[in-house]
Structures are given as structure tokens and as C-alpha cells.
Design a protein around this motif. Sequence first.
Motif, PDB file in Angstrom:
ATOM      1  N   GLU A  10      63.179  22.741 -19.175  1.00 58.96           N
ATOM      2  CA  GLU A  10      63.635  21.560 -20.139  1.00 58.96           C
ATOM      3  C   GLU A  10      64.888  21.603 -20.691  1.00 58.96           C
ATOM      4  O   GLU A  10      65.347  20.620 -20.849  1.00 58.96           O
ATOM      5  CB  GLU A  10      62.619  21.561 -21.150  1.00 58.96           C
ATOM      6  CG  GLU A  10      62.412  20.683 -22.001  1.00 58.96           C
ATOM      7  CD  GLU A  10      61.637  20.562 -23.049  1.00 58.96           C
ATOM      8  OE1 GLU A  10      61.769  19.997 -24.250  1.00 58.96           O
ATOM      9  OE2 GLU A  10      60.321  21.014 -22.765  1.00 58.96           O
ATOM     10  N   ARG A  11      65.341  23.031 -21.084  1.00 59.29           N
ATOM     11  CA  ARG A  11      66.553  23.053 -21.694  1.00 59.29           C
ATOM     12  C   ARG A  11      67.756  23.217 -20.422  1.00 59.29           C
ATOM     13  O   ARG A  11      68.898  23.705 -21.087  1.00 59.29           O
ATOM     14  CB  ARG A  11      66.696  24.401 -22.563  1.00 59.29           C
ATOM     15  CG  ARG A  11      65.664  23.844 -23.582  1.00 59.29           C
ATOM     16  CD  ARG A  11      65.823  25.115 -24.773  1.00 59.29           C
ATOM     17  NE  ARG A  11      67.112  25.335 -25.231  1.00 59.29           N
ATOM     18  CZ  ARG A  11      67.476  26.587 -25.526  1.00 59.29           C
ATOM     19  NH1 ARG A  11      66.501  27.751 -25.523  1.00 59.29           N
ATOM     20  NH2 ARG A  11      68.521  27.229 -25.740  1.00 59.29           N
ATOM     21  N   GLY A  12      67.493  22.922 -19.163  1.00 61.69           N
ATOM     22  CA  GLY A  12      68.569  23.183 -18.259  1.00 61.69           C
ATOM     23  C   GLY A  12      68.554  24.450 -17.620  1.00 61.69           C
ATOM     24  O   GLY A  12      69.677  24.683 -16.852  1.00 61.69           O
TER      25      GLY A  12
END
Length: 86
Positions: A10-12
Motif C-alpha cells: 500500500e505504501r509503495g
Amino acid sequence: MNASDVTLAERGQIVIPKEMRDELGLKPGARLQICVVDGRLLIEKKVALDLSRWVGKAVDDGLTTNEALAELRGRPVPWQGGDVKA
């Protein structure tokens, strides 16, 4: 080593598979360089070689050539004898 499928978090974030980390000698805190080349994501191990300790100092340290090379490489010298002073 073959390619591996990874999932973008989700945060890359991505996880580099353990086998690949081991093959490249990547440890926590390792510096990597990342860029896009021809539409591909390229990640490279960033290697910094700091020779400032050695510039003009190897002779003053009184180290033999083998000792200096061992210290630079970060591992013991596998050979013995026939050492030449630097």
C-alpha cells in the motif's frame, strides 16, 4: 537467478526475495539506487568505496601489501609468505 513476482504494498514498498538479497549480499540498511530505464524499474546495489584512509597512508601504516589488501577487502588474506612491503 530467475525473475520473481513481488507485490507492491500500500505504501509503495516491495520485498526483495531472500535468495536475491543473499546473492547480492544485501543486508538491512544497504544502499540501493533505483531508476526507470526504457520503461523498466532498475534497482542496483550502491557500492561506496572510501579510499581516504589509504590515500598516501599505506606506507606510513607499516602494513605489508597483503595486510593492506586484506583490510581493504574486509576479509583475511588466504595466502601466506612472500610478502612485499608496500
